[in-house]
Design a protein around this motif. Structure first.
Motif, short mmCIF file in Angstrom:
data_model
loop_
_atom_site.label_atom_id
_atom_site.label_comp_id
_atom_site.label_asym_id
_atom_site.label_seq_id
_atom_site.Cartn_x
_atom_site.Cartn_y
_atom_site.Cartn_z
N LYS A 108 0.81 -1.22 0.00
CA LYS A 108 0.00 0.00 0.00
C LYS A 108 0.85 1.27 0.00
O LYS A 108 0.55 2.24 -0.70
N GLU A 109 1.94 1.28 0.77
CA GLU A 109 2.75 2.49 0.93
C GLU A 109 4.15 2.39 0.34
O GLU A 109 4.80 3.40 0.11
N VAL A 110 4.61 1.17 0.13
CA VAL A 110 5.99 0.96 -0.29
C VAL A 110 6.12 1.07 -1.80
O VAL A 110 5.30 0.55 -2.56
N VAL A 111 7.17 1.77 -2.24
CA VAL A 111 7.41 1.93 -3.67
C VAL A 111 8.34 0.81 -4.15
O VAL A 111 9.33 0.47 -3.49
N ARG A 112 7.99 0.19 -5.25
CA ARG A 112 8.84 -0.84 -5.85
C ARG A 112 9.90 -0.17 -6.74
O ARG A 112 9.71 0.95 -7.22
N THR A 113 10.96 -0.90 -6.98
CA THR A 113 12.08 -0.34 -7.76
C THR A 113 11.61 0.19 -9.10
O THR A 113 12.02 1.28 -9.53
N ARG A 114 10.71 -0.52 -9.76
CA ARG A 114 10.26 -0.12 -11.09
C ARG A 114 9.33 1.10 -11.06
O ARG A 114 9.06 1.71 -12.08
N GLU A 115 8.84 1.47 -9.84
CA GLU A 115 7.89 2.57 -9.71
C GLU A 115 8.52 3.86 -9.17
O GLU A 115 7.83 4.85 -8.96
N ILE A 116 9.82 3.85 -8.94
CA ILE A 116 10.44 4.87 -8.12
C ILE A 116 10.71 6.18 -8.85
O ILE A 116 11.04 7.20 -8.23
N GLU A 117 10.55 6.23 -10.16
CA GLU A 117 10.94 7.39 -10.95
C GLU A 117 10.20 8.66 -10.50
O GLU A 117 10.80 9.74 -10.46
N GLN A 118 8.92 8.56 -10.18
CA GLN A 118 8.17 9.74 -9.74
C GLN A 118 8.76 10.31 -8.45
O GLN A 118 8.87 11.55 -8.31
N LEU A 150 16.26 -6.31 0.24
CA LEU A 150 16.27 -6.27 -1.22
C LEU A 150 17.54 -6.94 -1.72
O LEU A 150 18.57 -6.96 -1.02
N SER A 151 17.51 -7.44 -2.93
CA SER A 151 18.74 -7.95 -3.52
C SER A 151 19.71 -6.79 -3.71
O SER A 151 19.30 -5.62 -3.81
N THR A 152 20.99 -7.11 -3.76
CA THR A 152 21.98 -6.05 -3.96
C THR A 152 21.75 -5.33 -5.29
O THR A 152 21.93 -4.12 -5.39
N ASN A 153 21.34 -6.06 -6.33
CA ASN A 153 21.08 -5.42 -7.62
C ASN A 153 19.95 -4.39 -7.54
O ASN A 153 20.05 -3.30 -8.11
N ILE A 178 18.51 1.65 -7.03
CA ILE A 178 17.94 2.80 -6.31
C ILE A 178 19.03 3.78 -5.91
O ILE A 178 18.94 4.99 -6.15
N ILE A 179 20.08 3.26 -5.29
CA ILE A 179 21.14 4.13 -4.75
C ILE A 179 21.90 4.83 -5.88
O ILE A 179 22.25 6.02 -5.77
N GLU A 180 22.17 4.13 -6.98
CA GLU A 180 22.88 4.76 -8.09
C GLU A 180 22.08 5.91 -8.68
O GLU A 180 22.65 6.96 -9.04
N ALA A 181 20.76 5.74 -8.75
CA ALA A 181 19.92 6.83 -9.27
C ALA A 181 19.95 8.03 -8.34
O ALA A 181 20.01 9.19 -8.79
#
Length: 354
Positions: free
Chosen positions: A116-126, A150-153, A158-161
């Motif tokens: 409900k509140e957590v953003v997935r890696t693929r949704e994080i651009e916004q 989370l997996s390191t990948n 996320i962190i690189e972005a």
């Protein structure tokens, strides 16, 4: 090798059939999760073992008390997964799973309302776009749940972005993995290599860890911490003050000492928030502050750095002093910049929790 996860109380060897029956309604209301490594830290002969209290459901959790979102985090939610409460800090909820589920967790709503509140890696651009546009943000905190689940990948993506955003100078990861499952760190060379890459880029990577009791600082957990430190990460610890776990001045003092001996500055000690299911872990505010002060008496300045705070809807409110008649607070952090540094005074009430 990673320890095996356990998500059913019936799989825990130290719990009797009688206890299982008693705790069934608790497990149905609030999820249970642990792993073999952490469960092995429990002294099963002691019903009041503090590690047991951290992780094993208790019938007291069914007492009606507290709120789902006691700090009203929804008030500062910008978009799914993104909170912006303090001017210079953005918070990203990136996971709704932890290595184990602390029974006193203030975000247990995430585990009840998965996704409900957590953003997935693929949704994080916004969320990243908002951070890019707000140059006053210098810190980004990844939390949840536990980002190190989370997996390191996924964590790298996320962190690189975030790292590419010029005005971000600090990236923080809130995690209890060094306590719950240090082998996540010990067994993954790609994690330490990635941390080195980020810290060598000129940005600072902080791990805000959660050791609640000195017995959690095992040789394995210290090995995991050393790997993070040797990779260039900076470590600090925070914990709530918890009834039956660390509400003894000597226990809290030992925790602060052991943290400092391993290069981990104590950061915040929280008054336990009035969250649903948490009544059994709470301590009246004046008593909690007195325990905190006593714990600081015989430790070095390096271990004497934590602040005792309430993580309130309006900000982090530090308990500053007790007089014979009054309790004095000050804003350590505030959503409203006009409140920074302000002191305020209440008449003492030894029964008040919040």
């Amino acid at each position: 090798m990673y320890p095996e996860y356990v998500t059913k109380l019936e799989k825990v060897k130290g719990i009797s059939q009688e206890e299982l029956k008693e705790l069934q309604p608790v497990e149905e209301k609030y999820k249970f999760r642990a792993n073999e490594y952490y469960l092995d830290l429990i002294n099963w002969k002691d019903k009041n073992d503090p590690i047991r209290k951290i992780i094993i459901p208790n019938i007291e959790e069914l007492e009606e008390w507290g709120l789902e979102d006691a700090s009203k985090e929804h008030s500062y939610t910008i978009s799914k997964g993104l909170q912006h409460k303090y001017r210079d800090t953005a918070l990203l909820l990136v996971n709704d799973v932890c290595g184990s589920f602390c029974r006193f967790c203030f975000r247990k709503r995430l585990f009840k309302n998965v996704g409900k509140e957590v953003v997935r890696t693929r949704e994080i651009e916004q969320d990243l776009d908002y951070i890019r546009k707000h140059e006053e943000i210098t810190n980004v905190l990844l939390t949840g749940g536990d980002p190190l689940l989370l997996s390191t990948n996924k964590l790298k993506s996320i962190i690189e972005a975030i790292n590419e955003i010029d005005h971000i100078k600090i990236i923080r990861i809130g995690t209890k993995t060094p306590a719950f499952n240090p082998f996540r760190i010990i067994s993954d060379d790609t994690l330490s290599s990635f941390i080195k890459k980020i810290t060598n880029s000129g940005k600072k990577l902080y791990f805000i860890v959660h050791f609640n009791h000195p017995r959690e600082l095992t040789s394995a957990s210290i090995q995991g911490i050393n790997i993070l430190q040797n990779s260039g990460a900076i470590i600090a610890n925070q914990t709530p003050l918890l009834h039956g776990i660390n509400d003894n001045p000597k226990t809290l003092s030992t925790l602060f000492k052991k943290l400092s001996f391993n290069g981990i500055p104590p950061y915040y000690v929280f008054q336990n928030r009035p969250v649903m299911g948490n009544k059994g872990f709470t301590i009246p505010l004046e008593k909690a502050y007195s325990i905190f002060l006593e714990s600081l008496e015989d430790i070095s300045g390096l271990a004497k750095r934590p602040r005792f705070v309430m993580s309130h809807e309006s900000g982090k409110i530090e308990v500053a002093a007790l007089t014979s008649k009054n309790i004095i607070f000050r804003y350590h952090r505030s959503h409203n910049p006009d409140n920074y540094g302000k002191f305020f005074v209440f008449k003492r009430d030894p029964q008040a929790y919040w």
